[in-house]
Scaffold this motif. Structure first.
Motif, PDB file in Angstrom:
ATOM      1  N   MET A   1      39.130 -29.999  20.742  1.00 32.03           N
ATOM      2  CA  MET A   1      37.484 -29.788  20.259  1.00 32.03           C
ATOM      3  C   MET A   1      37.069 -29.431  18.800  1.00 32.03           C
ATOM      4  O   MET A   1      35.985 -29.887  18.650  1.00 32.03           O
TER       5      MET A   1
ATOM      6  N   SER B   1      38.457 -30.733  16.317  1.00 32.93           N
ATOM      7  CA  SER B   1      39.387 -31.710  15.589  1.00 32.93           C
ATOM      8  C   SER B   1      38.304 -32.714  14.734  1.00 32.93           C
ATOM      9  O   SER B   1      38.922 -33.166  13.853  1.00 32.93           O
ATOM     10  N   SER B   2      37.081 -32.679  15.338  1.00 35.00           N
ATOM     11  CA  SER B   2      36.179 -33.398  14.261  1.00 35.00           C
ATOM     12  C   SER B   2      34.666 -32.910  14.550  1.00 35.00           C
ATOM     13  O   SER B   2      34.555 -31.686  15.326  1.00 35.00           O
TER      14      SER B   2
ATOM     15  N   ARG C   1      31.787 -34.323  15.388  1.00 37.13           N
ATOM     16  CA  ARG C   1      31.413 -35.071  16.532  1.00 37.13           C
ATOM     17  C   ARG C   1      31.585 -33.957  17.889  1.00 37.13           C
ATOM     18  O   ARG C   1      31.229 -33.429  18.588  1.00 37.13           O
ATOM     19  N   SER C   2      33.148 -33.615  17.749  1.00 37.22           N
ATOM     20  CA  SER C   2      33.640 -32.872  18.917  1.00 37.22           C
ATOM     21  C   SER C   2      33.108 -31.475  18.961  1.00 37.22           C
ATOM     22  O   SER C   2      33.068 -30.898  19.894  1.00 37.22           O
TER      23      SER C   2
ATOM     24  N   GLY D   1      30.089 -31.231  20.578  1.00 36.69           N
ATOM     25  CA  GLY D   1      30.309 -31.342  21.881  1.00 36.69           C
ATOM     26  C   GLY D   1      30.740 -29.910  22.534  1.00 36.69           C
ATOM     27  O   GLY D   1      30.422 -29.398  23.700  1.00 36.69           O
ATOM     28  N   ALA D   2      31.654 -29.378  21.796  1.00 40.03           N
ATOM     29  CA  ALA D   2      32.383 -28.209  22.396  1.00 40.03           C
ATOM     30  C   ALA D   2      31.235 -26.865  22.604  1.00 40.03           C
ATOM     31  O   ALA D   2      31.262 -26.339  23.631  1.00 40.03           O
ATOM     32  N   LEU D   3      30.312 -27.016  21.911  1.00 43.20           N
ATOM     33  CA  LEU D   3      29.192 -25.946  21.855  1.00 43.20           C
ATOM     34  C   LEU D   3      28.583 -26.203  23.219  1.00 43.20           C
ATOM     35  O   LEU D   3      27.986 -25.228  24.095  1.00 43.20           O
TER      36      LEU D   3
END
Lengths: 344, 344
Positions: free
Chosen positions: B257, B259-260, B262-263, B266-268
């Protein structure tokens, strides 16, 4: 150029046969010049698959037709005895007759294990050939030895497993001075069942391996040891629980992500990165498990192996042959007879 | 009102003692009228903690001062013998003398196990008291029996574990007609090590349990059985690998999560939902593992247990007593002596 290695690939074994085994074989011979592959199985089916590829080096990929297939559900001993013209029996016999160096199969684990021992035969001095899959860890991979079908091992077996595993990790996987540990129910030296208590001092006395003591199951996924030694019943539990906990946890993660609108949006953003990371922790991705201590190499790839895993298993065989692993095992096993007869 | 139950809580055991054990005890007596708690440990420290809470029903929470503490690293047998005024020894002795019904501790597992057997003593007919934690599955929880310190069990021990486990799951956890399975390296009846092969027909012959056969480790997290029977060495491997694979996988998920960019976004969005779901699959969340087959109940909560887990363990004790589990075990264990002496 390095010595050429001949690998038999069971074209009929696994969930995706013959498609994936043939594809893996083609990729292997295309990528490396020092490989010859022999595909065992139904000639017509294999030729049809081979027809899909262009520029195949035909001198390095050949077919040996076999008329029978051993199914996963068949009792292995009976299957090996009766189906003499199966892709597994024919392939193993080629290794036995030294017409090939190694055999790779995604077919029946039982048949490959039994056939490896009965047909190919054990190396001199090896008491019991272990099946040793690579399992993923936080840091990379560890060798879990033994996960085979012969349970209730003796201490001398475990000592041999430790030595064979250390050689494999060092010379095939490339881990320098691999850390060898025995699976135990506690880290303290006085812990253990009767088998572990008896084996521990024998391993401690082995000068040829880097024995670091006991490993608790909790520390296996963390990568505390490179070679994880255990009796096959315990090895089986570890290997399958890895899979089981992994699968259930991933399902839980998915379920969690789908539980609200907000999290669904997040899931879309997270998915690609997550998929890539989780792939590194998928036990099945590490494919080939060697059956060590035989006169030739036998590698069992899991039933759902795809081309890349077959290819990697073939490359493992090349490394195994070129690094003269069997000769190294034979040397160290002889050396073993001293240390196990004099427990520390 | 239901019969009142007296539970001793070790106020000095675990990573967060005395804060969390005291807090859990206070919550328990506040929530239910039918509970009396006795806290063993340093009186001054406990009184200080109790001072944080208001409206404590003082008639149902009392302190028994002890001057010693058994540390986790101490050899258990020696500790139990020497530290007669420790919170563990004093607590267990109260159960032995029937001054209390049960004892709950997050302290040294070894000391609790040894002390439970030596001080409280086994019920009549029980050959070996198993430690049986609840482990999370896809569907809920299963009882993993045995994870104790006594390894290399005999078949008759495993049969008793199966019976005690079934009673516990039915009457304490509330699973009707619980499915009992034995851990094996394959689902087929002919599979197994010597112990499992010998135990299998004995379990099959037990009319009092719902024996469903072998369970492969892969299927434990999927919840294929309610009572998972195994020898303690194997149980220890299962319990700790659950933790280990879980922890490593969660780390991998977090890593993926992060690693980028964008991710990370998303993780939040995913985090709160994910956290809630994963909590249901955390082995440590299911807290108390009973040591079954003793004259009283002893429950071991894990070292990092917090108040809610202590409280739940206390509630388990109440259920145990009110459901007359010990009487039920005694009945069924006697019945066992017939079936184990006549293997099917």
């Amino acid at each position: 150029m390095a010595e050429s290695v001949k690998v038999v690939v069971d074209a009929m074994g696994g969930d995706y046969a013959p498609v994936e085994p043939v594809k893996g074989a083609v990729q292997a011979v295309k990528e490396r010049q020092d490989i010859q592959v022999i595909l065992t199985g139904d000639k017509t089916a294999i030729e049809k698959e081979l027809g899909k590829y262009q520029d195949i080096p035909k001198d390095r990929i050949q077919i040996v037709h076999t008329s029978e297939v051993i199914e996963t559900a068949e009792p292995p001993v009976m299957a090996i005895r009766k189906k003499k013209d199966s892709s597994i029996v024919v392939g193993l016999n080629m290794v036995k007759k030294q017409e090939a160096d190694a055999f790779v199969s995604s077919g029946s684990t039982g048949a490959v294990l039994v056939g490896g021992q009965v047909l190919v035969g054990r190396s001199k001095g090896v008491e019991r050939p272990p099946l040793a899959p690579l399992i993923p860890t936080k840091k990379g991979v560890s060798l879990l030895i033994d996960c085979g079908a012969n349970v209730d091992a003796r201490p001398s077996h475990l000592v041999q497993f430790a030595k064979m595993g250390a050689i494999y990790m060092e010379h095939v996987v490339g881990v320098e001075n691999p850390r060898v540990a025995i699976v135990n129910n506690g880290a303290e030296e006085e812990k253990g069942n009767a088998l572990v208590k008896e084996t521990f001092p024998l391993l401690k006395a082995c000068k040829s391996i880097n024995f670091i003591g006991s490993i608790e199951a909790r520390d296996i996924p963390a990568g505390f040891a490179d070679v994880v030694v255990c009796e096959a019943f315990v090895g089986n539990v570890i290997l399958k629980l890895y899979e089981g906990v992994g699968a259930t946890l991933i399902e839980k993660v998915k379920e969690g992500m789908m539980s609200s609108f907000r999290s669904k949006i997040g899931a879309l953003l997270v998915k690609p990165a997550l998929k890539a990371t989780l792939k590194t922790f998928d036990a099945s991705e590490h494919g080939g498990a060697p059956l060590l201590g035989l006169k030739g190499l036998v590698v069992k790839t899991h039933g759902s192996a795809v081309a890349v895993e077959i290819k990697n298993a073939i490359f493992q065989c090349v490394q195994f042959k070129q690094q003269r692993i069997n000769e190294k095992i034979a040397e160290r096993i002889n050396d073993q007879e001293q240390s196990t007869s004099e427990p520390a």
